[in-house]
Design a protein around this motif. Structure first.
Motif, PDB file in Angstrom:
ATOM      1  N   ILE A  73       0.871  -1.165   0.000  1.00 57.07           N
ATOM      2  CA  ILE A  73       0.000   0.000   0.000  1.00 57.07           C
ATOM      3  C   ILE A  73       0.911   1.218   0.000  1.00 57.07           C
ATOM      4  O   ILE A  73       1.696   1.410   0.927  1.00 57.07           O
ATOM      5  CB  ILE A  73      -0.916   0.002   1.232  1.00 57.07           C
ATOM      6  CG1 ILE A  73      -1.907  -1.157   1.109  1.00 57.07           C
ATOM      7  CG2 ILE A  73      -1.653   1.324   1.354  1.00 57.07           C
ATOM      8  CD1 ILE A  73      -2.896  -1.243   2.214  1.00 57.07           C
ATOM      9  N   VAL A  74       0.843   2.004  -1.047  1.00 57.33           N
ATOM     10  CA  VAL A  74       1.760   3.136  -1.129  1.00 57.33           C
ATOM     11  C   VAL A  74       1.153   4.381  -0.518  1.00 57.33           C
ATOM     12  O   VAL A  74       1.864   5.288  -0.092  1.00 57.33           O
ATOM     13  CB  VAL A  74       2.206   3.416  -2.577  1.00 57.33           C
ATOM     14  CG1 VAL A  74       3.017   2.258  -3.124  1.00 57.33           C
ATOM     15  CG2 VAL A  74       1.039   3.706  -3.482  1.00 57.33           C
ATOM     16  N   GLU A  75      -0.182   4.436  -0.501  1.00 54.33           N
ATOM     17  CA  GLU A  75      -0.801   5.614   0.079  1.00 54.33           C
ATOM     18  C   GLU A  75      -2.233   5.276   0.433  1.00 54.33           C
ATOM     19  O   GLU A  75      -2.897   4.514  -0.272  1.00 54.33           O
ATOM     20  CB  GLU A  75      -0.792   6.771  -0.936  1.00 54.33           C
ATOM     21  CG  GLU A  75      -1.320   8.068  -0.363  1.00 54.33           C
ATOM     22  CD  GLU A  75      -1.003   9.254  -1.266  1.00 54.33           C
ATOM     23  OE1 GLU A  75      -0.477   9.052  -2.358  1.00 54.33           O
ATOM     24  OE2 GLU A  75      -1.326  10.382  -0.852  1.00 54.33           O
ATOM     25  N   SER A  76      -2.711   5.826   1.547  1.00 58.58           N
ATOM     26  CA  SER A  76      -4.133   5.675   1.801  1.00 58.58           C
ATOM     27  C   SER A  76      -4.627   6.923   2.504  1.00 58.58           C
ATOM     28  O   SER A  76      -3.881   7.624   3.170  1.00 58.58           O
ATOM     29  CB  SER A  76      -4.418   4.421   2.629  1.00 58.58           C
ATOM     30  OG  SER A  76      -3.969   4.590   3.935  1.00 58.58           O
ATOM     31  N   GLY A  77      -5.905   7.191   2.303  1.00 57.57           N
ATOM     32  CA  GLY A  77      -6.476   8.385   2.892  1.00 57.57           C
ATOM     33  C   GLY A  77      -7.886   8.553   2.376  1.00 57.57           C
ATOM     34  O   GLY A  77      -8.392   7.690   1.645  1.00 57.57           O
TER      35      GLY A  77
END
Lengths: 604, 292
Positions: free
Chosen positions: A251-255
């Motif tokens: 997961i490189v980015e979450s938001g």
């Protein structure tokens, strides 16, 4: 558009461990044993899911997003193995759980919707019986009230006339209906978590909207939590509270969805957001800055304008279609003969007329079954029309039967790029063989050295690295296969190229590259394009004019910008409003934030 | 993961041998089948030059049980059973290979044409094959050989005819599946005529399942040839042939001379077993998808 979607639950910390978490993945890793050794499909990912929220897991093919969900459901194939981490569902770690316990959890606590609804339903049993199976398996009904419960389940997914539909077989229902039935099955036992793995891929855009709205409403009404696994960032952006971006198993980015779209921090997320076509973007905007060919960029705008401005000149159109019709006749049955009634027939194309001028790019848009593929097959002379004429450079080619057209001198001038790059390549032909095929047959080339040289040239034109030419299709990635298909189509220097949804099977970042390649090729060669697609955003980027088809008829046609900005026909409006609308992307991307992202070809 | 092709692969046309080695080594059954197959082939080729005794020469030493002198014993005419079993390999293999080759070529062509063009061609060929299948196949083969003359050539033809429907059906099914594939349309656009598309493009793709069919049929063909000579059709004594040897030895089982039947029977069984095992391995070798 729906502001309530982006509510507090979504704006929480990424990977946050809120106390109410229904499901928590902690440092999950999944390995696959393959011929080339161990492949780490999922590497150390952590996620959490709270009640009532929709979490989008977005990634391109091979990013490990589906594997994650299979691992969670205990559905990994034999070669796969969870090598580390936990998946905690309401306090229980699911991963060491016995298969017999998992069987109870699957369906009752966690359910899954799969990509192809038709494949997920048993074709020889009624949908009611299949829903009843799920209910019986989990002791949610008895044999006596199974039917009533099944009807209730169908009612919940807003299927009209559930009393009749409960007796229907899957083949009697449309794709969208089948997906509703699959959702009804998934929700029959009122699970607390719903995993939707690409639930709308392969469905029409209006159906996609209906299905996604249904999933969202049911999630909220039943207090469930939904994980939406998709490659479509736009879709996730519209329907999810939170979005996690996956790239090669991580997961490189979450938001929150808004945050991902407006302030993407990771370079990969930025590349994805950029590559997703949206209202205002230009085809060059889809690419990361570094790899835009500068000279092409400069010439592009000018040339595109020239090609559309010169329409009115006194030249001959490259293609004129006049009152084209095609009907398919069913098999004449004994009953037909006895009753002396005509054999059942279906009119797929009901008299359409349009023309394409040299160098022009025309979009042919419509939903499945509207006759756009039948039309392109007829224009390609793979199918004989039942009525009407097709004029190619003023010459009526509809009179030449399709069998004879193979050896006609105009064969090379009319070429096509097929929808599915995998399906359109002979599994036994290497990339070079595939590209050389039209050279040998259509261009009459027989000198091996010359052929090889020309193949190299064509491969270079489509940006296919030379060392890949000896590979077989299954050794190439989707984007590389698409390039081989394009190189083959342009090998005979066609004047009209039909592009049948050339990017439908590709990831967005690859789509961006292929679309740009097509734009470049048109500038270089002056081919005319007939761009068949259901994706209005792509058509907006690629086409000078657009033709909208519905049920075998043209409902609207005109200059793309005008038609899409002010659609006059209600159907065009319906299509336009059905496209997912993610939160707006940042207005001016910060130039200095641009980071080096390898193009798809570079690491191939 | 299927899409990550950036891992360097050894797979291109030059590495066919490497792939073959992989297919053989990765599957022990294939390795076993290949080994047995090589033994059978070598026996067929070199056997007649290596055997210790003349397979046709009668001696006074009749019905001697297996010993160091005569490994498989001798038969009622004093001929060495070992020599006869070894020499028979060539004949049996020739009959079955040529019969299978014939039915493969003809059956695949008929089935491919039927599947590709459909319509009345399909119906005609289909009914023709059904007619062949409607007979008990061995009885049909008997009838063909009996009617057309008692020669090895006719045994081959009869065996080919009874195996025809299997190839035709497999080929037809494989062609029908692929007829509408995108790459078939694409090769039409590339200027390939229907014959080239059928025989140069589609049928090579149908090879993997055909290979399984071939290896199964080789087993049947050997059994069939042996069966025909067992009942006195086709090959005639004193030729060394497994079926004849079993037929000749059958009478001696009661009196305890088991070796007359056991060894040719075992050779027959081993050959059939080998061909049946070979199928999966052959499929793996000709299937490009396995060449990862």
């Amino acid at each position: 558009m729906n502001q309530s979607m982006h509510t507090p639950s979504g704006t929480g910390q990424p990977n946050g461990s809120a106390p109410t978490a229904l499901l928590k993945l902690e440092n999950l890793s999944v390995d696959f044993q393959t011929r080339r050794g161990v492949v780490h499909a999922v590497k150390d990912i952590s996620l959490s899911l709270v009640r009532g929220e929709t979490l989008g897991v977005v990634g391109e093919s091979g990013s490990g997003k589906s594997v994650t969900s299979y691992a969670l459901m205990g559905l990994l194939e034999r070669a796969g193995r969870v090598s580390a981490g936990k998946a905690v569902y309401t306090g229980i770690d699911l991963l060491p759980t016995q298969e017999s316990t998992m069987r109870d959890i699957r369906g009752r606590e966690m359910s899954m919707i799969f990509q192809n609804p038709r494949a997920a339903l048993n074709p020889i049993r009624t949908v009611g019986a299949q829903i009843a199976d799920v209910l019986l398996q989990h002791n949610q009904c008895t044999r006596q009230n199974a039917r009533t419960k099944a009807i209730e389940a169908l009612k919940r997914v807003r299927i009209r006339d559930p009393e009749q539909r409960v007796e229907a077989y899957p083949f009697e229902l449309s794709g969208g209906m089948c997906q509703r039935v699959v959702i009804a099955m998934a929700l029959a036992c009122q699970p607390r978590i719903l995993i939707a793995d690409e639930p709308t891929t392969g469905l029409d855009v209006t159906t996609q909207r209906a299905v996604m709205e249904l999933v969202r409403d049911l999630t909220q009404a039943n207090g469930m939590a939904t994980i939406l696994i998709t490659h479509d960032l736009g879709l996730a952006g519209e329907y999810c509270d939170r979005v996690a971006i996956m790239q090669s198993g991580q997961i490189v980015e979450s938001g929150s969805a808004v945050q991902i779209f407006q302030h993407p921090t990771h370079p990969y997320t930025r590349k994805l957001v950029k590559a997703t076509p949206h209202g205002a973007s230009h085809v060059r905007d889809l690419l990361p800055e570094q790899i835009i060919p500068v000279e092409a960029n400069e010439r592009n705008t000018a040339t595109l304008e020239v090609s559309s401005a010169s329409n009115t000149q006194h030249r001959v159109p490259v293609l004129e279609v006049i009152d084209l019709k095609r009907s398919f006749v069913g098999k004449r049955t004994l009953a037909d003969i006895v009753a002396r009634r005509p054999t059942a027939s279906f009119e797929a194309v009901k008299g359409i007329s349009f023309d394409i001028w040299p160098g022009e790019s025309v979009g042919l848009v419509g939903e499945s079954g509207c006759g756009k593929s039948t039309t392109s097959s007829m224009v390609m002379r793979l199918l004989d029309p039942t009525h009407g004429s097709i004029r190619f450079k003023g010459k009526d080619i509809s009179l030449i039967r399709r069998q004879s057209f193979v050896h006609h001198e105009m064969r090379g001038a009319l070429q096509m790029v097929f929808q599915d790059p995998t399906d359109s390549l002979n599994p036994r032909f290497s990339a070079a063989d595939a590209i050389a095929d039209p050279l040998k047959r259509l261009m009459g080339m027989s000198n091996a050295v010359q052929i090889e040289q020309r193949v190299m040239e064509l491969a270079d034109m489509v940006g296919l690295p030379g060392h890949l030419l000896s590979r077989l299709p299954h050794q190439l990635s989707g984007g590389q296969k698409a390039r081989v298909g394009i190189a083959r189509a342009i090998a005979s220097e066609p004047e009209l190229l039909i592009l049948d949804e050339p990017t439908a099977a590709l990831d967005v970042s690859v789509q961006a590259i292929v679309l740009n390649l097509l734009v470049d090729l048109r500038i270089r060669t002056g081919m005319a394009y007939l761009f068949v697609s259901h994706d209005l955003e792509v058509v907006r980027l690629m086409c000078d004019r657009v033709i909208v088809m519905r049920a075998g008829e043209i409902v609207e046609q005109g200059v793309t910008a005008k038609v899409l900005a002010n659609p006059t026909h209600e159907y065009t409006r319906a299509l336009l409003s059905a496209a997912p609308r993610p939160p707006a992307a940042p207005v001016a991307p910060d130039a200095q934030n641009a980071c080096v992202i390898e193009s798809e070809t570079n690491h191939a | 993961m299927a899409d990550q092709t950036d891992i360097p692969t050894a797979g291109n046309n030059t590495s066919f041998l490497a792939h073959m080695r992989y297919a053989i080594v990765s599957n022990p059954v294939t390795l076993l089948a290949m080994t047995l197959f090589s033994v059978i082939i070598l026996t067929a080729v070199f056997g007649p030059y290596l055997v210790p005794y003349d397979p046709l020469a009668s001696t006074s030493q009749a019905l001697i049980p297996p010993s160091w002198q005569h490994w498989f014993g001798t038969d009622h005419l004093g001929r060495d059973v070992f020599s006869r079993v070894v020499v028979a390999t060539r004949l049996d293999l020739t009959i079955s290979v040529s019969a299978v080759a014939l039915s493969f070529v003809v059956g695949t062509s008929l089935g491919g044409i039927a599947g590709f063009w459909g319509g009345w061609l399909d119906s005609t060929f289909g009914r023709l094959m059904d007619t062949i299948m409607a007979f008990p196949l061995f009885v049909l083969a008997m009838g063909i050989v009996a009617a057309s003359g008692n020669t090895v050539q006719n045994v081959v033809i009869a065996t080919a005819i009874i195996n025809l429907p299997f190839y035709a059906r497999v080929a037809r099914a494989e062609v029908v599946v692929r007829r509408q594939a995108g790459w078939v349309q694409a090769s039409q656009l590339a200027g390939n005529g229907p014959w080239r598309i059928l025989f140069g493009r589609i049928l090579p793709n149908a090879l993997p399942p055909m290979m399984v069919q071939i290896s199964l049929n080789m087993g049947w063909a050997i059994l069939n040839a042996a069966g025909l000579s067992f009942i006195g059709l086709g090959v005639r004594p004193p030729t060394a042939e497994w079926g004849i040897m079993v037929a000749e030895g059958a009478g001696y089982i009661v009196s305890g001379q088991w070796w007359l039947v056991l060894f040719p029977g075992a050779a027959l069984m081993l050959a059939v077993f080998t061909f049946n095992l070979l199928g999966d391995g052959l499929r793996d070798i000709v299937d490009p998808q396995r060449r990862t």
